[in-house]
Design a protein around this motif. Structure first.
Motif, mmCIF file in Angstrom:
data_model
loop_
_atom_site.group_PDB
_atom_site.id
_atom_site.type_symbol
_atom_site.label_atom_id
_atom_site.label_comp_id
_atom_site.label_asym_id
_atom_site.label_seq_id
_atom_site.Cartn_x
_atom_site.Cartn_y
_atom_site.Cartn_z
ATOM 1 N N MET A 225 16.065 49.471 9.263
ATOM 2 C CA MET A 225 16.966 49.166 10.877
ATOM 3 C C MET A 225 17.819 50.558 10.400
ATOM 4 O O MET A 225 19.000 50.488 9.528
ATOM 5 C CB MET A 225 17.212 48.238 10.510
ATOM 6 N N ILE A 226 17.249 50.883 11.749
ATOM 7 C CA ILE A 226 18.508 51.604 12.111
ATOM 8 C C ILE A 226 19.224 51.672 13.922
ATOM 9 O O ILE A 226 18.409 51.370 14.685
ATOM 10 C CB ILE A 226 17.881 53.460 13.055
ATOM 11 N N SER A 227 20.802 51.306 14.018
ATOM 12 C CA SER A 227 20.315 51.087 15.224
ATOM 13 C C SER A 227 21.836 52.827 15.568
ATOM 14 O O SER A 227 22.364 53.542 14.835
ATOM 15 C CB SER A 227 22.022 50.197 14.988
ATOM 16 N N HIS A 228 21.173 53.828 16.689
ATOM 17 C CA HIS A 228 21.271 54.210 17.131
ATOM 18 C C HIS A 228 22.830 54.340 18.445
ATOM 19 O O HIS A 228 21.796 53.777 19.509
ATOM 20 C CB HIS A 228 20.499 55.276 17.791
ATOM 21 N N CYS A 229 23.492 54.714 18.017
ATOM 22 C CA CYS A 229 25.034 54.043 18.943
ATOM 23 C C CYS A 229 25.568 54.955 19.800
ATOM 24 O O CYS A 229 25.172 56.555 19.149
ATOM 25 C CB CYS A 229 26.143 53.799 17.489
ATOM 26 N N VAL A 230 25.025 55.539 21.111
ATOM 27 C CA VAL A 230 26.129 56.205 21.692
ATOM 28 C C VAL A 230 26.953 55.746 22.895
ATOM 29 O O VAL A 230 26.722 54.718 23.949
ATOM 30 C CB VAL A 230 24.444 56.538 22.561
ATOM 31 N N PHE A 231 27.928 56.368 23.084
ATOM 32 C CA PHE A 231 29.730 55.386 23.767
ATOM 33 C C PHE A 231 29.567 57.091 24.787
ATOM 34 O O PHE A 231 29.531 58.312 24.317
ATOM 35 C CB PHE A 231 30.300 55.470 22.465
ATOM 36 N N ILE A 232 29.973 56.762 25.993
ATOM 37 C CA ILE A 232 30.084 57.800 26.579
ATOM 38 C C ILE A 232 31.425 57.283 27.242
ATOM 39 O O ILE A 232 31.703 56.674 27.586
ATOM 40 C CB ILE A 232 28.566 57.486 27.914
ATOM 41 N N ASN A 233 31.745 58.835 27.411
ATOM 42 C CA ASN A 233 32.960 59.227 28.242
ATOM 43 C C ASN A 233 32.899 59.971 29.687
ATOM 44 O O ASN A 233 32.347 60.640 29.999
ATOM 45 C CB ASN A 233 33.918 59.820 27.792
ATOM 46 N N TYR A 234 32.546 58.644 30.815
ATOM 47 C CA TYR A 234 32.020 59.259 31.804
ATOM 48 C C TYR A 234 32.927 60.323 32.851
ATOM 49 O O TYR A 234 34.220 59.571 33.012
ATOM 50 C CB TYR A 234 31.635 58.448 32.921
ATOM 51 N N ARG A 235 31.870 61.247 33.406
ATOM 52 C CA ARG A 235 33.383 61.480 35.154
ATOM 53 C C ARG A 235 33.510 60.410 35.533
ATOM 54 O O ARG A 235 33.084 59.794 36.155
ATOM 55 C CB ARG A 235 32.378 62.998 35.519
ATOM 56 N N ALA A 236 35.044 60.865 36.354
ATOM 57 C CA ALA A 236 35.355 60.412 36.905
ATOM 58 C C ALA A 236 34.642 60.641 38.139
ATOM 59 O O ALA A 236 34.603 59.104 38.983
ATOM 60 C CB ALA A 236 37.046 60.479 37.601
ATOM 61 N N ASP A 237 33.778 61.339 38.838
ATOM 62 C CA ASP A 237 32.908 60.925 39.724
ATOM 63 C C ASP A 237 31.674 59.898 39.818
ATOM 64 O O ASP A 237 30.267 60.573 40.353
ATOM 65 C CB ASP A 237 32.480 62.649 40.379
ATOM 66 N N THR A 238 31.132 60.205 38.168
ATOM 67 C CA THR A 238 30.043 59.258 38.146
ATOM 68 C C THR A 238 29.966 58.146 38.631
ATOM 69 O O THR A 238 30.288 57.492 38.726
ATOM 70 C CB THR A 238 29.785 58.893 36.560
ATOM 71 N N THR A 239 28.959 57.419 40.197
ATOM 72 C CA THR A 239 28.684 56.647 40.151
ATOM 73 C C THR A 239 28.078 55.853 39.597
ATOM 74 O O THR A 239 27.808 55.993 38.615
ATOM 75 C CB THR A 239 28.078 56.577 41.699
ATOM 76 N N ASP A 240 28.127 54.428 40.134
ATOM 77 C CA ASP A 240 27.500 53.083 39.298
ATOM 78 C C ASP A 240 26.134 53.190 39.389
ATOM 79 O O ASP A 240 24.987 52.805 38.998
ATOM 80 C CB ASP A 240 27.749 52.087 39.871
ATOM 81 N N GLY A 241 25.272 53.571 40.769
ATOM 82 C CA GLY A 241 23.663 54.376 40.987
ATOM 83 C C GLY A 241 23.565 55.309 39.734
ATOM 84 O O GLY A 241 22.410 55.460 39.310
ATOM 85 N N MET A 242 24.321 56.413 39.072
ATOM 86 C CA MET A 242 23.668 57.034 38.668
ATOM 87 C C MET A 242 24.254 56.460 37.379
ATOM 88 O O MET A 242 23.109 56.998 36.254
ATOM 89 C CB MET A 242 25.390 58.143 38.665
ATOM 90 N N LYS A 243 25.179 55.843 36.925
ATOM 91 C CA LYS A 243 24.392 54.915 35.578
ATOM 92 C C LYS A 243 23.389 54.299 35.959
ATOM 93 O O LYS A 243 22.656 53.879 34.473
ATOM 94 C CB LYS A 243 26.121 54.292 35.832
ATOM 95 N N ASP A 244 22.929 53.037 36.811
ATOM 96 C CA ASP A 244 22.168 52.443 36.895
ATOM 97 C C ASP A 244 20.855 53.117 36.611
ATOM 98 O O ASP A 244 20.071 53.160 35.412
ATOM 99 C CB ASP A 244 21.770 51.895 38.084
ATOM 100 N N ASP A 245 20.508 54.588 37.116
ATOM 101 C CA ASP A 245 19.904 55.617 36.870
ATOM 102 C C ASP A 245 19.334 55.898 35.566
ATOM 103 O O ASP A 245 18.028 55.617 34.809
ATOM 104 C CB ASP A 245 19.781 56.855 37.514
ATOM 105 N N ILE A 246 20.443 56.021 34.670
ATOM 106 C CA ILE A 246 20.725 56.752 33.490
ATOM 107 C C ILE A 246 19.907 54.746 32.365
ATOM 108 O O ILE A 246 19.146 55.271 31.422
ATOM 109 C CB ILE A 246 22.189 56.062 32.983
ATOM 110 N N TYR A 247 20.404 53.758 32.698
ATOM 111 C CA TYR A 247 20.543 53.102 32.224
ATOM 112 C C TYR A 247 18.508 52.355 32.400
ATOM 113 O O TYR A 247 18.397 51.534 31.292
ATOM 114 C CB TYR A 247 20.673 51.804 32.160
ATOM 115 N N ASN A 248 18.519 52.622 33.783
ATOM 116 C CA ASN A 248 17.151 51.959 33.746
ATOM 117 C C ASN A 248 16.082 52.844 33.096
ATOM 118 O O ASN A 248 15.116 52.712 32.776
ATOM 119 C CB ASN A 248 16.416 51.956 35.483
#
Length: 102
Positions: free
Chosen positions: A1-24
């Motif tokens: 098994m491989i767990s590919h872990c990605v952690f993000i330090n978002y820019r302050a102007d990143t909106t919830d909608g932008m994050k939802d777009d990424i996650y979708n």
């Protein structure tokens, strides 16, 4: 098994909608890659205060390294990756990526 872990330090102007777009877009990758067994997306919830600005992240789990490699080479993955880099503070410097093999 491989767990590919990605952690993000978002820019302050990143909106919830932008994050939802990424996650979708990340979730849409699951049926494209045989051997991709799961995707977990969540904000940091550690009380230790050691996050260094990495407020959210995701873990993609694969049966094999070959499945992970197929995911990394996928053209749709490249598009999602570009969105993530664009939304991260300092671009690529706003990301922490590592894989655990077990």
């Amino acid at each position: 098994m491989i767990s590919h872990c990605v952690f993000i330090n978002y820019r302050a102007d990143t909106t919830d909608g932008m994050k939802d777009d990424i996650y979708n877009a990340l979730q849409a990758l699951k049926p494209r890659v045989p051997g991709l067994t799961g995707i977990v997306i969540a904000p940091n919830s550690s009380p230790e205060g050691l996050d260094k600005g990495f407020s959210e992240g995701f873990i993609v789990t694969f049966r094999t390294a070959a499945a992970r490699d197929q995911y990394l080479a996928d053209e749709e993955h490249a598009k999602v990756g570009a969105k993530i880099v664009s939304a991260a503070e300092g671009g690529i410097d706003g990301l922490l990526v590592y894989d655990l093999e077990y």
